[in-house]
Design a protein around this motif. Structure first.
Motif, PDB file in Angstrom:
ATOM      1  N   CYS A 133     -44.145 -49.454  -7.651  1.00 17.43           N
ATOM      2  CA  CYS A 133     -42.907 -48.787  -8.094  1.00 17.43           C
ATOM      3  C   CYS A 133     -42.148 -49.645  -9.120  1.00 17.43           C
ATOM      4  O   CYS A 133     -41.989 -50.861  -8.922  1.00 17.43           O
ATOM      5  CB  CYS A 133     -42.022 -48.502  -6.894  1.00 17.43           C
ATOM      6  SG  CYS A 133     -40.427 -47.826  -7.353  1.00 17.43           S
ATOM      7  N   ARG A 163     -40.090 -50.650   1.548  1.00 19.25           N
ATOM      8  CA  ARG A 163     -38.688 -50.686   1.949  1.00 19.25           C
ATOM      9  C   ARG A 163     -38.495 -49.962   3.283  1.00 19.25           C
ATOM     10  O   ARG A 163     -39.156 -48.958   3.550  1.00 19.25           O
ATOM     11  CB  ARG A 163     -37.850 -50.006   0.849  1.00 19.25           C
ATOM     12  CG  ARG A 163     -36.403 -49.708   1.198  1.00 19.25           C
ATOM     13  CD  ARG A 163     -35.548 -50.972   1.177  1.00 19.25           C
ATOM     14  NE  ARG A 163     -34.228 -50.706   1.711  1.00 19.25           N
ATOM     15  CZ  ARG A 163     -33.134 -50.611   0.979  1.00 19.25           C
ATOM     16  NH1 ARG A 163     -33.183 -50.735  -0.326  1.00 19.25           N
ATOM     17  NH2 ARG A 163     -31.972 -50.390   1.561  1.00 19.25           N
ATOM     18  N   CYS A 209     -35.080 -52.817  -5.120  1.00 15.03           N
ATOM     19  CA  CYS A 209     -35.101 -52.079  -3.855  1.00 15.03           C
ATOM     20  C   CYS A 209     -35.387 -52.954  -2.636  1.00 15.03           C
ATOM     21  O   CYS A 209     -34.699 -52.874  -1.633  1.00 15.03           O
ATOM     22  CB  CYS A 209     -36.128 -50.957  -3.960  1.00 15.03           C
ATOM     23  SG  CYS A 209     -36.053 -49.798  -2.606  1.00 15.03           S
ATOM     24  N   VAL A 245     -46.929 -47.466  -1.653  1.00 14.21           N
ATOM     25  CA  VAL A 245     -46.064 -46.642  -2.511  1.00 14.21           C
ATOM     26  C   VAL A 245     -45.069 -47.548  -3.258  1.00 14.21           C
ATOM     27  O   VAL A 245     -44.817 -47.368  -4.447  1.00 14.21           O
ATOM     28  CB  VAL A 245     -45.298 -45.596  -1.659  1.00 14.21           C
ATOM     29  CG1 VAL A 245     -44.272 -44.845  -2.490  1.00 14.21           C
ATOM     30  CG2 VAL A 245     -46.267 -44.623  -1.019  1.00 14.21           C
ATOM     31  N   CYS A 246     -44.543 -48.517  -2.552  1.00 16.57           N
ATOM     32  CA  CYS A 246     -43.490 -49.364  -3.137  1.00 16.57           C
ATOM     33  C   CYS A 246     -44.059 -50.434  -4.098  1.00 16.57           C
ATOM     34  O   CYS A 246     -43.388 -50.814  -5.064  1.00 16.57           O
ATOM     35  CB  CYS A 246     -42.690 -50.052  -2.030  1.00 16.57           C
ATOM     36  SG  CYS A 246     -41.729 -48.884  -1.049  1.00 16.57           S
ATOM     37  N   CYS A 268     -35.922 -41.697  -1.322  1.00 12.20           N
ATOM     38  CA  CYS A 268     -35.459 -42.881  -2.048  1.00 12.20           C
ATOM     39  C   CYS A 268     -35.065 -42.502  -3.485  1.00 12.20           C
ATOM     40  O   CYS A 268     -35.308 -41.370  -3.917  1.00 12.20           O
ATOM     41  CB  CYS A 268     -36.542 -43.949  -2.025  1.00 12.20           C
ATOM     42  SG  CYS A 268     -37.874 -43.615  -3.189  1.00 12.20           S
ATOM     43  N   PRO A 269     -34.471 -43.447  -4.260  1.00  9.79           N
ATOM     44  CA  PRO A 269     -34.052 -43.121  -5.635  1.00  9.79           C
ATOM     45  C   PRO A 269     -35.215 -42.674  -6.527  1.00  9.79           C
ATOM     46  O   PRO A 269     -34.998 -42.025  -7.540  1.00  9.79           O
ATOM     47  CB  PRO A 269     -33.452 -44.427  -6.142  1.00  9.79           C
ATOM     48  CG  PRO A 269     -33.049 -45.163  -4.921  1.00  9.79           C
ATOM     49  CD  PRO A 269     -34.014 -44.780  -3.858  1.00  9.79           C
ATOM     50  N   GLU A 270     -36.445 -43.032  -6.163  1.00 12.79           N
ATOM     51  CA  GLU A 270     -37.615 -42.606  -6.947  1.00 12.79           C
ATOM     52  C   GLU A 270     -38.215 -41.304  -6.410  1.00 12.79           C
ATOM     53  O   GLU A 270     -39.370 -40.980  -6.683  1.00 12.79           O
ATOM     54  CB  GLU A 270     -38.677 -43.717  -6.937  1.00 12.79           C
ATOM     55  CG  GLU A 270     -38.326 -44.887  -7.847  1.00 12.79           C
ATOM     56  CD  GLU A 270     -38.278 -44.510  -9.317  1.00 12.79           C
ATOM     57  OE1 GLU A 270     -39.335 -44.223  -9.894  1.00 12.79           O
ATOM     58  OE2 GLU A 270     -37.161 -44.502  -9.884  1.00 12.79           O
ATOM     59  N   GLN A 283     -39.030 -49.676  -9.647  1.00  8.58           N
ATOM     60  CA  GLN A 283     -37.723 -50.064  -9.105  1.00  8.58           C
ATOM     61  C   GLN A 283     -37.844 -51.080  -7.967  1.00  8.58           C
ATOM     62  O   GLN A 283     -36.841 -51.404  -7.333  1.00  8.58           O
ATOM     63  CB  GLN A 283     -36.997 -48.810  -8.575  1.00  8.58           C
ATOM     64  CG  GLN A 283     -36.740 -47.741  -9.605  1.00  8.58           C
ATOM     65  CD  GLN A 283     -35.708 -48.207 -10.623  1.00  8.58           C
ATOM     66  OE1 GLN A 283     -34.885 -49.082 -10.349  1.00  8.58           O
ATOM     67  NE2 GLN A 283     -35.779 -47.659 -11.820  1.00  8.58           N
ATOM     68  N   ARG A 284     -39.018 -51.539  -7.720  1.00  9.58           N
ATOM     69  CA  ARG A 284     -39.262 -52.394  -6.551  1.00  9.58           C
ATOM     70  C   ARG A 284     -38.296 -53.593  -6.487  1.00  9.58           C
ATOM     71  O   ARG A 284     -37.716 -53.879  -5.442  1.00  9.58           O
ATOM     72  CB  ARG A 284     -40.714 -52.873  -6.569  1.00  9.58           C
ATOM     73  CG  ARG A 284     -41.047 -53.696  -5.343  1.00  9.58           C
ATOM     74  CD  ARG A 284     -42.435 -54.290  -5.394  1.00  9.58           C
ATOM     75  NE  ARG A 284     -42.555 -55.196  -4.267  1.00  9.58           N
ATOM     76  CZ  ARG A 284     -42.896 -54.837  -3.046  1.00  9.58           C
ATOM     77  NH1 ARG A 284     -43.176 -53.575  -2.803  1.00  9.58           N
ATOM     78  NH2 ARG A 284     -42.935 -55.706  -2.064  1.00  9.58           N
ATOM     79  N   VAL A 304     -39.268 -40.440  -3.508  1.00  9.20           N
ATOM     80  CA  VAL A 304     -40.315 -40.487  -2.485  1.00  9.20           C
ATOM     81  C   VAL A 304     -39.646 -40.158  -1.145  1.00  9.20           C
ATOM     82  O   VAL A 304     -38.593 -40.712  -0.833  1.00  9.20           O
ATOM     83  CB  VAL A 304     -40.980 -41.885  -2.425  1.00  9.20           C
ATOM     84  CG1 VAL A 304     -42.033 -41.927  -1.316  1.00  9.20           C
ATOM     85  CG2 VAL A 304     -41.588 -42.236  -3.763  1.00  9.20           C
ATOM     86  N   PHE A 346     -40.930 -46.862   4.041  1.00  9.88           N
ATOM     87  CA  PHE A 346     -41.710 -46.473   2.862  1.00  9.88           C
ATOM     88  C   PHE A 346     -42.939 -47.375   2.792  1.00  9.88           C
ATOM     89  O   PHE A 346     -42.800 -48.608   2.801  1.00  9.88           O
ATOM     90  CB  PHE A 346     -40.849 -46.622   1.595  1.00  9.88           C
ATOM     91  CG  PHE A 346     -39.695 -45.658   1.558  1.00  9.88           C
ATOM     92  CD1 PHE A 346     -38.506 -45.942   2.213  1.00  9.88           C
ATOM     93  CD2 PHE A 346     -39.824 -44.449   0.897  1.00  9.88           C
ATOM     94  CE1 PHE A 346     -37.453 -45.045   2.196  1.00  9.88           C
ATOM     95  CE2 PHE A 346     -38.767 -43.547   0.873  1.00  9.88           C
ATOM     96  CZ  PHE A 346     -37.576 -43.840   1.536  1.00  9.88           C
TER      97      PHE A 346
HETATM   98  S1  SF4 Z   1     -39.538 -49.456  -3.937  1.00 11.76           S
HETATM   99 FE1  SF4 Z   1     -40.246 -47.843  -2.626  1.00 11.76          FE
HETATM  100  S2  SF4 Z   1     -38.435 -47.070  -1.605  1.00 11.76           S
HETATM  101 FE2  SF4 Z   1     -37.735 -48.306  -3.317  1.00 11.76          FE
HETATM  102  S3  SF4 Z   1     -37.432 -46.837  -4.940  1.00 11.76           S
HETATM  103 FE3  SF4 Z   1     -39.509 -47.587  -5.166  1.00 11.76          FE
HETATM  104  S4  SF4 Z   1     -40.759 -46.181  -3.995  1.00 11.76           S
HETATM  105 FE4  SF4 Z   1     -38.684 -45.810  -3.418  1.00 11.76          FE
END
Ligand code: SF4
Length: 511
Positions: free
Chosen positions: A422, A436, A428, A418-419, A399-401, A424-425, A403, A414
């Motif tokens: 994040c 995601r 995303c 983890v998300c 993913c862009p982060e 960027q959630r 992972v 994902f």
């Molecule tokens: S929300 Fe999850 S899949 Fe989307 S960028 Fe963040 S870690 Fe990666």
């Protein structure tokens, strides 16, 4: 059986050809190339289909094949063709019978020749001859074929009816057939089986209800179904073994098929009611059982067929007709196979409808270049699939982060833990308590390539090359018209192929 006509034009033919200089150039061109179109090999192939024929000597098949081309160009029926061959000097020029007072063929000869064409695949051979002619003229390169596919709607020739009329017509057909088989007047079957709905000029007149009242409609349907049951019982009692033979067998099957496709049990009463929605593979016409419902777009519907063509290097190399509800991808293999008979296919230009099939995968796996717009990413306002790094070799998605997760049978997922934290959630995923997910399409590798190609200027220019097949399909549509001339897939494929042959001849003339 050979068509014995001169190659060079005579004095009278030249006079007619001069008059057609501006408005009848197609006929003059057809006259000039007729000996090349129907060369020795093709005449022999046409002749070979007559080997087992008995009775009177048949007409030259090349002459009849030429008439079918003229019929396609002028869109005239068999009876009109007989008259036109006598009245129209343009036809007489092509057919080599200038000044004739009688047509060199009959209406019946055209009907039986078309049946012969269907039986021996002569329509495909006729189209192939125009392709061979293009090769021989050298106007087209054949070392590498760039094949483009496209389809358009072809309205069916059969009458489209609602459930009431379909039921009424199917019942009426059974009564007609059984009356013939048993050898009694139709009226006797109607009165003995007490089929009152068949006494009126139409089923709706005979039922005579307020069609806005659902309860009256439900009662009328039960009455109609009771009469259907009585008719089936009468057939079982009187027709005996003939009920299992055509045409009565087909008539009974058509009646059953209308009931199965258009009616369903009412959950509140348990009785049959008119189906909510449309049954899969519904036949909308009794007159043409090959017709189906199709879609031009989400909101525009049509009934009938799809005409599909393959164009390569400026010439139509394959054409076929499919029911309207058939996905374009179903025709891809057949069109590609037909195209490959004319040379090595190196490029395949298609739209997304033709993409999802094994034939495209096989072509791609063999090293062929597939040019098609990829499906758009629909995750508006958020990261799309293009923002993820999909590695099909290692079976992972990053993913862009940064992972990375493995690709499983259900795609790449994902985890929520983890998300959730994040940063960027919000950009995303909308999933509240989960992470995601990224779908992995069965053709993902090809789709990745298509996305990469579309991202470049050269790739977008290559995609635009497909527009040429749209022009050819429009030209074929202008010749054939919007509505099918015949009933049934095979006869309409014949009609499409002869129209494609005419379009090829026009392209050759213009080259
Ligand atoms: S929300 Fe999850 S899949 Fe989307 S960028 Fe963040 S870690 Fe990666």
């Amino acid at each position: 059986m050979r068509w014995k006509v001169p190659v060079e034009m005579g004095v009278r033919e030249l006079q007619v050809a001069r008059r057609l200089h501006r408005v009848g150039r197609f006929y003059v061109f057809l006259r000039k190339i007729r000996h090349e179109l129907f060369d020795e090999d093709f005449e022999r192939a046409l002749e070979s289909t007559y080997k087992k024929a008995r009775g009177t000597a048949p007409l030259p098949p090349a002459l009849l094949a030429m008439v079918t081309l003229l019929q396609a160009y002028d869109q005239v029926s068999d009876s009109d063709a007989v008259v036109t061959a006598v009245m129209d000097k343009r036809w007489q020029l092509v057919l080599g019978c200038l000044g004739a007072e009688e047509a060199p063929f009959s209406q019946g000869a055209l009907v039986s020749f078309r049946e012969r064409m269907v039986r021996h695949d002569l329509d495909r051979k006729l189209l192939d001859r125009t392709v061979a002619l293009a090769k021989a003229k050298g106007s087209f390169g054949w070392q590498k074929l760039k094949v483009a596919l496209d389809s358009s709607p072809l309205l069916g020739a059969g009458r489209v009816e609602d459930t009431w009329n379909l039921l009424g017509r199917a019942l009426s057909l059974v009564v007609d057939c059984v009356a013939k088989v048993v050898g009694v007047p139709r009226e006797d079957v109607v009165s003995q089986a007490k089929l009152d709905v068949l006494r009126g000029p139409s089923i709706k007149v005979a039922l005579d209800i307020d069609w806005d009242d659902p309860s009256q409609q439900a009662q009328a349907l039960q009455r109609l179904l009771e009469e259907v049951t009585r008719a089936q019982a009468w057939v079982a009692e009187h027709a005996g073994d003939d009920a299992a033979k055509p045409p009565l067998k087909e008539a009974l099957a058509a009646l059953r098929s209308v009931i199965d496709q258009d009616l369903e049990p009412d959950p509140s009463t348990g009785k049959l009611r008119i189906r909510r929605g449309v049954a899969r593979d519904r036949k909308p016409s009794l007159g043409d059982p090959d017709m189906r419902h199709g879609r031009k777009s989400k909101s525009k519907l049509f009934n009938g067929y799809k005409r599909q063509i393959a164009k390569a290097n400026g010439i139509i190399v394959a054409a076929l007709v499919q029911p309207a509800n058939c996905a374009d991808a179903v025709a891809t293999e057949s069109l590609l196979t037909d195209a490959a008979r004319h040379g090595s296919v190196e490029e395949l230009h298609i739209d997304r409808g033709f993409l999802g099939c094994e034939a495209v995968d096989t072509f791609h796996a063999r090293g062929g270049l597939v040019l098609c717009k990829p499906w758009p990413s629909r995750n508006q306002g958020r990261f799309t699939k293009l923002d993820f790094k999909i590695d099909l070799k290692d079976r992972t998605v990053t993913c862009p982060e940064k992972v990375t997760v493995p690709i499983t049978k259900s795609g790449a997922h994902f985890p929520g833990d983890v998300c959730t934290p994040c940063s960027q959630r919000a950009r995303c995923t909308k999933a509240k308590n989960d992470g995601r997910s990224v779908d992995i399409h069965p053709q993902e590798e090809l789709l990745l390539l298509l996305r990469q190609r579309r991202a470049t200027r050269e790739g977008r220019a290559a995609l635009r090359q497909r527009v040429t097949v749209e022009h050819s399909l429009a030209a074929v549509g202008a010749i054939q018209g919007p509505r099918a001339r015949y009933k049934g897939i095979r006869k309409n494929s014949l009609d499409l192929r002869r129209c494609a042959a005419v379009a090829n001849i026009q392209a050759l003339r213009a080259a």
